[in-house]
Write a protein that holds these residues in place. Structure first.
Motif, PDB file in Angstrom:
ATOM      1  N   GLY A 140       0.817  -1.203   0.000  1.00  0.00           N
ATOM      2  CA  GLY A 140       0.000   0.000   0.000  1.00  0.00           C
ATOM      3  C   GLY A 140       0.847   1.247   0.000  1.00  0.00           C
ATOM      4  O   GLY A 140       2.082   1.180  -0.041  1.00  0.00           O
ATOM      5  N   PRO A 141       0.225   2.411   0.060  1.00  0.00           N
ATOM      6  CA  PRO A 141       0.963   3.682   0.004  1.00  0.00           C
ATOM      7  C   PRO A 141       1.862   3.886   1.213  1.00  0.00           C
ATOM      8  O   PRO A 141       1.686   3.226   2.247  1.00  0.00           O
ATOM      9  N   PRO A 142       2.819   4.798   1.129  1.00  0.00           N
ATOM     10  CA  PRO A 142       3.646   5.129   2.289  1.00  0.00           C
ATOM     11  C   PRO A 142       2.795   5.676   3.428  1.00  0.00           C
ATOM     12  O   PRO A 142       1.756   6.326   3.202  1.00  0.00           O
ATOM     13  N   ASN A 143       3.219   5.409   4.659  1.00  0.00           N
ATOM     14  CA  ASN A 143       2.574   5.949   5.862  1.00  0.00           C
ATOM     15  C   ASN A 143       1.129   5.499   6.034  1.00  0.00           C
ATOM     16  O   ASN A 143       0.345   6.153   6.728  1.00  0.00           O
ATOM     17  N   SER A 144       0.776   4.371   5.402  1.00  0.00           N
ATOM     18  CA  SER A 144      -0.576   3.851   5.626  1.00  0.00           C
ATOM     19  C   SER A 144      -0.643   2.982   6.882  1.00  0.00           C
ATOM     20  O   SER A 144      -1.726   2.610   7.327  1.00  0.00           O
ATOM     21  N   GLY A 145       0.529   2.637   7.431  1.00  0.00           N
ATOM     22  CA  GLY A 145       0.552   1.885   8.684  1.00  0.00           C
ATOM     23  C   GLY A 145       0.947   0.426   8.539  1.00  0.00           C
ATOM     24  O   GLY A 145       0.734  -0.371   9.452  1.00  0.00           O
ATOM     25  N   LYS A 146       1.552   0.069   7.422  1.00  0.00           N
ATOM     26  CA  LYS A 146       1.942  -1.331   7.213  1.00  0.00           C
ATOM     27  C   LYS A 146       2.928  -1.804   8.279  1.00  0.00           C
ATOM     28  O   LYS A 146       2.779  -2.879   8.855  1.00  0.00           O
TER      29      LYS A 146
END
Length: 469
Positions: free
Chosen positions: A246-252
């Protein structure tokens, strides 16, 4: 005692066993490090001499019974340990050779002392990795698939891996393969009988050809069913792969840390913090599940970050399940998949940071869609429970898998290809080519158990074992 001696003689005669005049090998068969007990094993023609040299000769009169012995260095008489020793005369041993075992106290000084004394015995050397198991294979005590099962059992981390390895060691694959191979050989024998009597008018020829065609059709169906197992055996053995993308800073990374119950991934508000895949191994429903945190996906980024994103897409395409993690508070444009789900991989959507959006409560929003908070943990227990159910379904759907390695699958695919070719030649009444394709099919099956053409891969396989196995 007489009955036991007679039985040993019968076993030797039945197996065609003869004493090997080569080297005797020794090694620590148990794990290294301090322990209550350590097991050292000797196998080969001088295994009995090793027992006598160290003071355990009484065991030679009591096969397969533990005998208490005071072990001494044969060179200077140094007392090494008080141990239990066992004698397994071949061929009724693990390797098929004469085997001696020394069950000593598991301290490093004791182990090194006894192992050193054994290595100083005449005609004895330290075993190479997997050499005991290779000797078992070469003496017919293990077929190749059972040896692979033993290797998998030693490496098993979960109940599912253990159970699958035990089934393979017990012959689940070998028995099925040998049954198929016997039927192929019988079909080939019928075809070759017709070739041998080609000049004679055999009234049952048409009936015989129909029987061969029916048998080949049934075999093709059975092997196809074994291959159509969604690669369950390989997945149990190597673990399921779940990729967080997923996108950066989405909390992965925060979700990975929550799942691992420790800080394994760096968490930062700066985009592009994760550059390469980070793997955490979990056990869910008796399965190894490899959770992978990957680089955030976006259009910008430098060369290193772009390479990280390329790898993230590749990992996602190769995954068993992709968790697409999105920031619930981000603009709609930032919630794109960036081509991550184009490969047909099963994907769940995980909407993170619900603690920052009071309008959206945590929980399941539909099939494969979740609202969570990595900061508070809200909704993540439900996600983990569903992941565990998914892992259980992946491991147990249908009957137990018999194909556990790519090598098995390739051999079965070659078998199917050869059977299909044989059926085509049979329909064209070309019995010579039919017989040749049936030979090719039976040889392909023989590769699985080690009957045919495996010399080039034996070193690689047995080299995966530890030295004492």
């Amino acid at each position: 005692m007489a009955d036991r001696t007679a039985k040993e003689g019968q076993l030797r005669a039945a197996s065609g066993h003869r004493r090997i005049t080569g080297e005797t090998i020794v090694a620590l068969a148990s794990g290294r490090g301090r322990a209550g007990i350590a097991v050292l094993r000797a196998s080969g023609p001088r295994a009995g001499d090793c027992l006598k040299a160290l003071g355990g000769g009484r065991a030679l009169d009591l096969p397969r019974r533990a005998v208490l012995a005071k072990l001494r260095d044969p060179q200077d008489g140094t007392f090494l340990d008080q141990a239990l020793v066992l004698w397994f005369p071949g061929p009724a041993s693990f390797t098929g050779e004469d085997v001696a075992e020394f069950h000593v106290h598991g301290g490093p000084a004791v182990i090194e002392g006894v192992l050193g004394a054994l290595r100083r015995c005449e005609g004895v050397r330290l075993a190479r990795p997997g050499e005991f198991s290779r000797r078992a294979f070469e003496h017919g005590r293990l077929d190749l698939s059972a040896a692979e099962g033993l290797l998998d059992l030693i490496a098993a981390e979960t109940p599912a891996q253990r159970d699958q390895a035990l089934r393979q060691m017990g012959g689940a694959l070998a028995e099925r393969v040998e049954a198929w191979r016997s039927r192929l050989l019988a079909a080939r024998a019928r075809i070759e009988a017709l070739l041998d009597f080609a000049d004679e008018d055999l009234p049952e020829e048409d009936t015989l050809l129909v029987r061969v065609e029916n048998e080949l059709a049934t075999l093709a169906e059975e092997i196809a069913a074994a291959l159509a197992d969604a690669r369950r055996g390989e997945r149990v053995r190597s673990g399921l792969r779940v990729v967080l993308a997923g996108p950066p800073n989405s909390g992965k990374s925060s979700i990975i840390n929550w799942m691992a119950k420790e800080e394994v991934a760096i968490v930062s508000p700066e985009p592009g913090t994760t550059r390469d895949a980070l793997e955490v191994r979990l056990e869910l429903a008796g399965m190894v599940v490899r959770m992978m945190d990957t680089a955030g996906l976006r259009s910008a980024g430098g060369a290193i970050e772009q390479e990280g994103m390329r790898r993230a897409r590749r990992h996602a395409r190769e995954a068993d399940l992709c968790l697409m993690v999105h920031d619930l508070t981000a603009p709609m444009l930032d919630r794109q998949g960036h081509g991550i789900s184009d490969g047909g991989v099963a994907a769940w959507r995980v909407w993170n940071k619900c603690d920052l959006d009071s309008r959206t409560p945590p929980g399941r929003r539909g099939d494969g869609e979740y609202v969570v908070s990595a900061r508070t943990g809200a909704g993540l227990d439900l996600l983990m429970a569903d992941l565990e159910s998914w892992a259980a379904r992946a491991a147990t759907a249908g009957e137990s898998a018999i194909v556990t390695r790519a090598r098995h699958r390739e051999a079965l695919e070659d078998t199917t290809e050869a059977i299909d070719a044989a059926r085509r030649h049979l329909m064209g009444a070309d019995l010579v080519l039919t017989a040749e394709e049936l030979r090719r099919a039976s040889d392909a099956l023989g590769r699985i158990t080690g009957r045919v053409g495996v010399e080039d891969m034996l070193d690689a396989l047995f080299g995966e074992f530890c030295i004492g196995k």
